[in-house]
Write an enzyme that holds these catalytic residues in place. Structure first.
Site, PDB file in Angstrom:
ATOM      1  N   CYS A   2     -18.003 -27.151 -32.452  1.00  0.00           N
ATOM      2  CA  CYS A   2     -18.456 -25.826 -33.161  1.00  0.00           C
ATOM      3  C   CYS A   2     -18.493 -24.633 -31.858  1.00  0.00           C
ATOM      4  O   CYS A   2     -18.482 -25.009 -30.857  1.00  0.00           O
ATOM      5  CB  CYS A   2     -19.811 -25.647 -33.634  1.00  0.00           C
ATOM      6  SG  CYS A   2     -19.952 -27.035 -35.214  1.00  0.00           S
ATOM      7  N   ARG A  27     -12.470 -25.365 -30.655  1.00  0.00           N
ATOM      8  CA  ARG A  27     -13.790 -26.256 -30.824  1.00  0.00           C
ATOM      9  C   ARG A  27     -13.846 -26.893 -32.221  1.00  0.00           C
ATOM     10  O   ARG A  27     -15.006 -27.485 -32.401  1.00  0.00           O
ATOM     11  CB  ARG A  27     -15.077 -25.506 -30.488  1.00  0.00           C
ATOM     12  CG  ARG A  27     -14.925 -24.956 -29.000  1.00  0.00           C
ATOM     13  CD  ARG A  27     -15.983 -24.001 -28.612  1.00  0.00           C
ATOM     14  NE  ARG A  27     -17.298 -24.806 -28.437  1.00  0.00           N
ATOM     15  CZ  ARG A  27     -17.757 -25.174 -27.192  1.00  0.00           C
ATOM     16  NH1 ARG A  27     -17.011 -25.012 -26.243  1.00  0.00           N
ATOM     17  NH2 ARG A  27     -18.997 -25.917 -27.287  1.00  0.00           N
ATOM     18  N   TRP A  75     -17.002 -27.745 -36.513  1.00  0.00           N
ATOM     19  CA  TRP A  75     -16.400 -28.954 -36.550  1.00  0.00           C
ATOM     20  C   TRP A  75     -17.455 -30.047 -37.291  1.00  0.00           C
ATOM     21  O   TRP A  75     -18.459 -30.187 -36.486  1.00  0.00           O
ATOM     22  CB  TRP A  75     -15.960 -29.689 -35.097  1.00  0.00           C
ATOM     23  CG  TRP A  75     -15.374 -30.752 -34.956  1.00  0.00           C
ATOM     24  CD1 TRP A  75     -14.046 -31.019 -35.302  1.00  0.00           C
ATOM     25  CD2 TRP A  75     -15.871 -32.130 -34.799  1.00  0.00           C
ATOM     26  NE1 TRP A  75     -13.813 -32.214 -35.219  1.00  0.00           N
ATOM     27  CE2 TRP A  75     -14.758 -33.009 -34.728  1.00  0.00           C
ATOM     28  CE3 TRP A  75     -17.144 -32.339 -34.552  1.00  0.00           C
ATOM     29  CZ2 TRP A  75     -14.988 -34.447 -34.612  1.00  0.00           C
ATOM     30  CZ3 TRP A  75     -17.274 -33.768 -34.465  1.00  0.00           C
ATOM     31  CH2 TRP A  75     -15.963 -34.809 -34.506  1.00  0.00           C
ATOM     32  N   ASN A 101     -24.392 -24.912 -32.354  1.00  0.00           N
ATOM     33  CA  ASN A 101     -23.487 -25.994 -31.997  1.00  0.00           C
ATOM     34  C   ASN A 101     -24.242 -27.056 -31.429  1.00  0.00           C
ATOM     35  O   ASN A 101     -25.124 -26.682 -30.330  1.00  0.00           O
ATOM     36  CB  ASN A 101     -22.684 -25.342 -30.864  1.00  0.00           C
ATOM     37  CG  ASN A 101     -21.737 -26.250 -30.161  1.00  0.00           C
ATOM     38  OD1 ASN A 101     -21.283 -27.227 -30.378  1.00  0.00           O
ATOM     39  ND2 ASN A 101     -21.728 -26.079 -28.936  1.00  0.00           N
ATOM     40  N   GLY A 102     -23.937 -28.256 -31.767  1.00  0.00           N
ATOM     41  CA  GLY A 102     -24.722 -29.344 -31.285  1.00  0.00           C
ATOM     42  C   GLY A 102     -25.118 -30.517 -32.352  1.00  0.00           C
ATOM     43  O   GLY A 102     -24.636 -30.164 -33.519  1.00  0.00           O
ATOM     44  N   GLU A 492      -0.833 -42.509 -22.046  1.00  0.00           N
ATOM     45  CA  GLU A 492      -1.137 -41.163 -22.463  1.00  0.00           C
ATOM     46  C   GLU A 492       0.148 -40.598 -23.190  1.00  0.00           C
ATOM     47  O   GLU A 492      -0.294 -39.600 -24.060  1.00  0.00           O
ATOM     48  CB  GLU A 492      -1.051 -40.287 -21.058  1.00  0.00           C
ATOM     49  CG  GLU A 492      -0.955 -38.741 -21.091  1.00  0.00           C
ATOM     50  CD  GLU A 492      -2.175 -38.008 -21.880  1.00  0.00           C
ATOM     51  OE1 GLU A 492      -3.169 -38.772 -22.008  1.00  0.00           O
ATOM     52  OE2 GLU A 492      -2.144 -37.006 -22.024  1.00  0.00           O
ATOM     53  N   LYS A 496      -0.606 -38.814 -26.763  1.00  0.00           N
ATOM     54  CA  LYS A 496      -0.105 -37.505 -27.055  1.00  0.00           C
ATOM     55  C   LYS A 496       0.703 -37.471 -28.327  1.00  0.00           C
ATOM     56  O   LYS A 496       0.607 -36.647 -29.512  1.00  0.00           O
ATOM     57  CB  LYS A 496       0.931 -36.958 -26.195  1.00  0.00           C
ATOM     58  CG  LYS A 496       0.706 -36.349 -24.723  1.00  0.00           C
ATOM     59  CD  LYS A 496      -0.228 -35.064 -24.753  1.00  0.00           C
ATOM     60  CE  LYS A 496      -1.624 -35.265 -25.179  1.00  0.00           C
ATOM     61  NZ  LYS A 496      -2.817 -35.556 -23.901  1.00  0.00           N
ATOM     62  N   GLU A 499      -1.821 -38.110 -31.451  1.00  0.00           N
ATOM     63  CA  GLU A 499      -3.043 -36.955 -31.776  1.00  0.00           C
ATOM     64  C   GLU A 499      -2.282 -35.553 -32.590  1.00  0.00           C
ATOM     65  O   GLU A 499      -2.921 -35.113 -33.055  1.00  0.00           O
ATOM     66  CB  GLU A 499      -3.795 -36.445 -30.453  1.00  0.00           C
ATOM     67  CG  GLU A 499      -3.011 -35.921 -29.415  1.00  0.00           C
ATOM     68  CD  GLU A 499      -3.922 -35.676 -28.389  1.00  0.00           C
ATOM     69  OE1 GLU A 499      -5.180 -35.218 -28.397  1.00  0.00           O
ATOM     70  OE2 GLU A 499      -3.428 -35.533 -27.240  1.00  0.00           O
ATOM     71  N   HIS A 515       3.542 -61.232 -24.409  1.00  0.00           N
ATOM     72  CA  HIS A 515       2.140 -61.892 -24.891  1.00  0.00           C
ATOM     73  C   HIS A 515       1.788 -61.416 -26.365  1.00  0.00           C
ATOM     74  O   HIS A 515       0.512 -61.677 -26.474  1.00  0.00           O
ATOM     75  CB  HIS A 515       1.319 -61.685 -23.776  1.00  0.00           C
ATOM     76  CG  HIS A 515       1.475 -62.227 -22.497  1.00  0.00           C
ATOM     77  ND1 HIS A 515       1.451 -63.490 -22.226  1.00  0.00           N
ATOM     78  CD2 HIS A 515       1.928 -61.441 -21.188  1.00  0.00           C
ATOM     79  CE1 HIS A 515       2.016 -63.464 -20.846  1.00  0.00           C
ATOM     80  NE2 HIS A 515       2.089 -62.333 -20.335  1.00  0.00           N
ATOM     81  N   LYS A 614     -11.206 -29.378 -29.282  1.00  0.00           N
ATOM     82  CA  LYS A 614     -11.071 -29.366 -27.989  1.00  0.00           C
ATOM     83  C   LYS A 614     -12.200 -29.935 -26.908  1.00  0.00           C
ATOM     84  O   LYS A 614     -11.766 -30.528 -26.139  1.00  0.00           O
ATOM     85  CB  LYS A 614     -10.628 -27.675 -27.370  1.00  0.00           C
ATOM     86  CG  LYS A 614     -10.208 -27.742 -25.933  1.00  0.00           C
ATOM     87  CD  LYS A 614      -8.752 -28.273 -25.583  1.00  0.00           C
ATOM     88  CE  LYS A 614      -8.397 -28.329 -24.397  1.00  0.00           C
ATOM     89  NZ  LYS A 614      -7.335 -29.390 -23.933  1.00  0.00           N
TER      90      LYS A 614
HETATM   91  C1  F6R Z   1      -6.122 -35.659 -25.406  1.00  0.00           C
HETATM   92  C2  F6R Z   1      -7.532 -35.006 -25.353  1.00  0.00           C
HETATM   93  C3  F6R Z   1      -8.810 -35.698 -25.218  1.00  0.00           C
HETATM   94  C4  F6R Z   1      -9.588 -35.464 -24.133  1.00  0.00           C
HETATM   95  C5  F6R Z   1     -10.928 -35.921 -24.183  1.00  0.00           C
HETATM   96  C6  F6R Z   1     -11.816 -35.665 -22.892  1.00  0.00           C
HETATM   97  O1  F6R Z   1      -5.058 -34.770 -25.530  1.00  0.00           O
HETATM   98  O2  F6R Z   1      -7.486 -33.942 -24.986  1.00  0.00           O
HETATM   99  O3  F6R Z   1      -8.518 -37.194 -25.217  1.00  0.00           O
HETATM  100  O4  F6R Z   1      -8.851 -35.886 -22.887  1.00  0.00           O
HETATM  101  O5  F6R Z   1     -11.624 -35.546 -25.348  1.00  0.00           O
HETATM  102  O6  F6R Z   1     -12.107 -34.343 -22.631  1.00  0.00           O
HETATM  103  P1  F6R Z   1     -12.453 -33.711 -21.519  1.00  0.00           P
HETATM  104  O7  F6R Z   1     -11.508 -34.006 -20.526  1.00  0.00           O
HETATM  105  O8  F6R Z   1     -12.903 -32.363 -21.652  1.00  0.00           O
HETATM  106  O9  F6R Z   1     -13.815 -34.435 -21.124  1.00  0.00           O
END
Ligand code: F6R
Length: 619
Positions: A2, A27, A75, A101-102, A492, A496, A499, A515, A614
């Site tokens: 949030c 957020r 969120w 927020n929290g 990674e 990408k 998501e 395997h 984010k």
């Molecule tokens: C994927 C992504 C997430 C963050 C994860 C950790 O693209 O952004 O997997 O890497 O939520 O977030 P941080 O780095 O902010 O601790």
């Protein structure tokens, strides 16, 4: 997660709040709401399900005047994303409005107790408990709102950043925080008056002022229209605000001509990495100058072990960091999912160094993991991007990525920044320990210096992926393969794609295919293989052949000039040659672009993918 925004001053609050919410949408964007006190001292709340734009449309014919207000983008954690559960929430009397927020962990107990005293709840949220509790304390203890908030927050378990409006005190905003971030912006206007801004981070504020106060855990602030600001702790002990000047421009927060933040951030990588390296590589004296390390050299040199705690993309970058630090500095490194680490009573020695890697610096699990490590006496080092973030402040030492704000939910430039920073850390320790020969050290330092140019080359040679990506909109699954340093890159790449396109994807160490996962291969299955002409080239060529003979569709990332893999693959993306340990920095770029273009071809919202936010400030 949030996002919270607030304003008190002489300007019209609504446009400031809405703009701020747009900047904080990373957020969360399940619902949005705003609370305003009008000139006639009435308090209005407007809410809408969905994004901030839905809120804007919903208030078109409503009274949005007023120079004091609070706002929220949600969120959802407790209660589905609908209008009723959207913030701000009213107290029983309707006099107070609160955004939060929290997570309030003991909300059920508090709610049940308040219900016994006749309080009626309208929403399913933990937040409504807060505003009802504050009002209950105010009424029963006959104290003012500030004191009631202090008292109420003492009984709360969990995380909060809150802002409160009070119809009976229309010239003030109260804000408080614990474990969720809250920033206050202070601006002296031309007519000598002081206005205040509130934000979950500085992005809603920076357009108006660069004078910032980071509220600390369990601090509560009251700002009034006369320009007064008082900050105390929950025991009413006065705190002295530490006002700082923030070095961040608004330009850095805008899209700069790109259709999406994610694409902008992918293309920003060469410059971002130049900034990340700047001043840290001493090419003349062949040294690495990482301030947080220089000040605590002994901790690293005497470390029994390094434990890196991270989540998601940051975890993938950390795995690359592990490979490099072990190779260069000869210190054992463990990489832990912070969410697992924090709950499993891990063995931590006082001579362990625990590193938290986090773009946002706010990830709840990573923060909790380092708090656990601290309680066991370990030295804490933070690698964060967001300046002044909770993790940056909770660690003993650390370094920032300096790659600029990352707004797109899918992490791109922070990943490469993290890999570079962990490489610098490995090199700095290796230099002190003399675990690398001078020749190897010089070679690595010189190569690191040219990585931004090689990233630029990679972007220029792979930018036109849009029509290629169209061919994969049919795919339900993808496999990503790599070996050694490129195994985390495969993880990674898969993340990408998942998501932002919502296509299922898995990353594997290439040799693990036989395997089990090789059973998945048929003519429908796209397989992305990182196959640079380096270390295990012949082995990865064999892995490609195994997939080819089972009719998998191979997309390969190869070194410029490669001919062997080109023969086997359906499509190749080229990268320039570099040392094995730095291949991830280049190989990840075509993967980021491929995911982006497939997601666009499927009509996805790449900057705000569904169900994500984010900053993951809830566990
Ligand atoms: C994927 C992504 C997430 C963050 C994860 C950790 O693209 O952004 O997997 O890497 O939520 O977030 P941080 O780095 O902010 O601790």
């Amino acid at each position: 997660m949030c996002g919270i925004v607030g304003y008190i001053g002489d300007r019209d609050a609504f446009p400031i709040l809405i703009k701020g919410l747009h900047r904080l949408e990373y957020r969360g964007y399940d619902s949005a709401g705003v609370g305003l006190i009008h000139a006639d001292k009435t308090l209005s709340i407007y809410k809408a399900k969905g994004k901030v734009s839905a809120l804007e449309q919903s208030v078109e014919n409503k009274d949005t005047t007023g120079t004091i207000g609070i706002a929220h983008t949600r969120w959802a954690t407790h209660g589905e994303p609908n209008e009723t559960n959207a913030h701000p929430h009213f107290s029983q009397s309707g006099n107070l409005a609160l955004v939060h927020n929290g997570i309030i962990e003991n909300y059920k107990n508090i709610r049940e107790t308040l219900q016994k005293y006749g309080r009626v709840f309208r929403s399913e949220t933990d937040t409504e408990v807060l505003v009802q509790l504050i009002e209950y304390v105010q009424e029963t203890q006959k104290c003012d709102l500030f004191a009631a908030t202090q008292q109420a927050l003492k009984t709360v378990i969990g995380a909060y950043a809150i802002a409160i409006l009070d119809k009976n005190n229309p010239d003030q905003i109260i804000a408080a925080r614990k474990a969720s971030p809250l920033v206050i912006g202070v601006n002296k206007t031309e007519n000598g008056r002081t206005e205040y801004f509130i934000g979950s981070d500085a992005s809603p504020i920076i357009e108006y002022t660069n004078q910032i106060i980071y509220l600390q855990d369990e601090e509560i602030a009251v700002m009034n229209r006369k320009g007064k600001l008082k900050i105390t702790n929950l025991d009413n002990v006065k705190q002295t605000p530490q006002q700082q000047t923030l070095q961040m421009s608004l330009d850095e927060l805008e899209k700069g001509g790109y259709p999406h933040f994610m694409l902008k951030e992918i293309f920003e990588q060469p410059d971002a990495i130049r900034t990340c390296i700047r001043g840290r590589l001493d090419i003349v004296d062949q040294d690495v100058l990482l301030s947080g390390i220089l000040d605590h050299k002994e901790k690293f040199l005497n470390a029994r072990r390094i434990i890196i705690c991270a989540c998601g993309t940051s975890w993938h970058a950390s795995l690359i960091g592990k490979y490099f630090i072990e190779e260069a500095a000869q210190i054992p490194v463990e990489v832990e999912y912070a969410s697992e680490f924090r709950y499993r009573n891990p063995v931590i020695f006082p001579d362990d160094v625990v590193i938290a890697v986090s773009q946002s610096g706010e990830t709840a699990d990573t923060l909790a993991a380092i708090q656990l490590a601290k309680s066991k006496g370990a030295f804490l080092y933070g690698i964060c991007n967001v300046i002044g973030s909770s993790i940056a402040r909770a660690t003993d030492s650390g370094t920032y990525l300096h790659v600029g704000p990352e707004i797109g939910v899918a992490s791109t430039k922070a990943f490469t920044g993290q890999v570079i920073t962990l490489s610098l850390l490995g090199l700095a320790i290796a230099r002190e320990k003399k675990s690398l020969s001078d020749e190897m050290f010089h070679m690595l330092v010189n190569e690191l210096q040219v990585i931004p140019d090689k990233m630029q080359w990679t972007l220029e040679h792979n930018k036109d992926l849009a029509s290629f990506a169209q061919m994969f909109t049919y795919a339900k699954n993808f496999i990503y393969l790599g070996r050694g340093y490129n195994y985390p890159v495969a993880l990674e790449g898969a993340l990408k794609l998942k998501e932002i396109s919502y296509i299922h994807a898995e990353g594997y160490p290439a040799a693990e295919m036989k395997h089990g996962p090789i059973a998945l291969i048929d003519e429908e299955m796209p397989v992305v293989v990182i196959a640079p002409k380096r270390g295990m080239y012949e082995k990865i060529v064999s892995n490609i052949q195994e997939i080819k003979s089972r009719k998998g569709r191979i997309i390969a990332i190869v070194t410029e000039g490669d001919t062997i893999v080109k023969e086997l693959a359906d499509k190749c993306f080229v990268i320039p040659d570099t040392r094995d340990c730095f291949v991830p920095l280049l190989a990840v770029i075509p993967m980021q672009l491929l995911s982006y273009h497939i997601a666009i071809a499927k009509g996805r919202n790449v900057d705000q993918p569904r169900n994500l936010a984010k900053s993951v400030t809830v566990e």
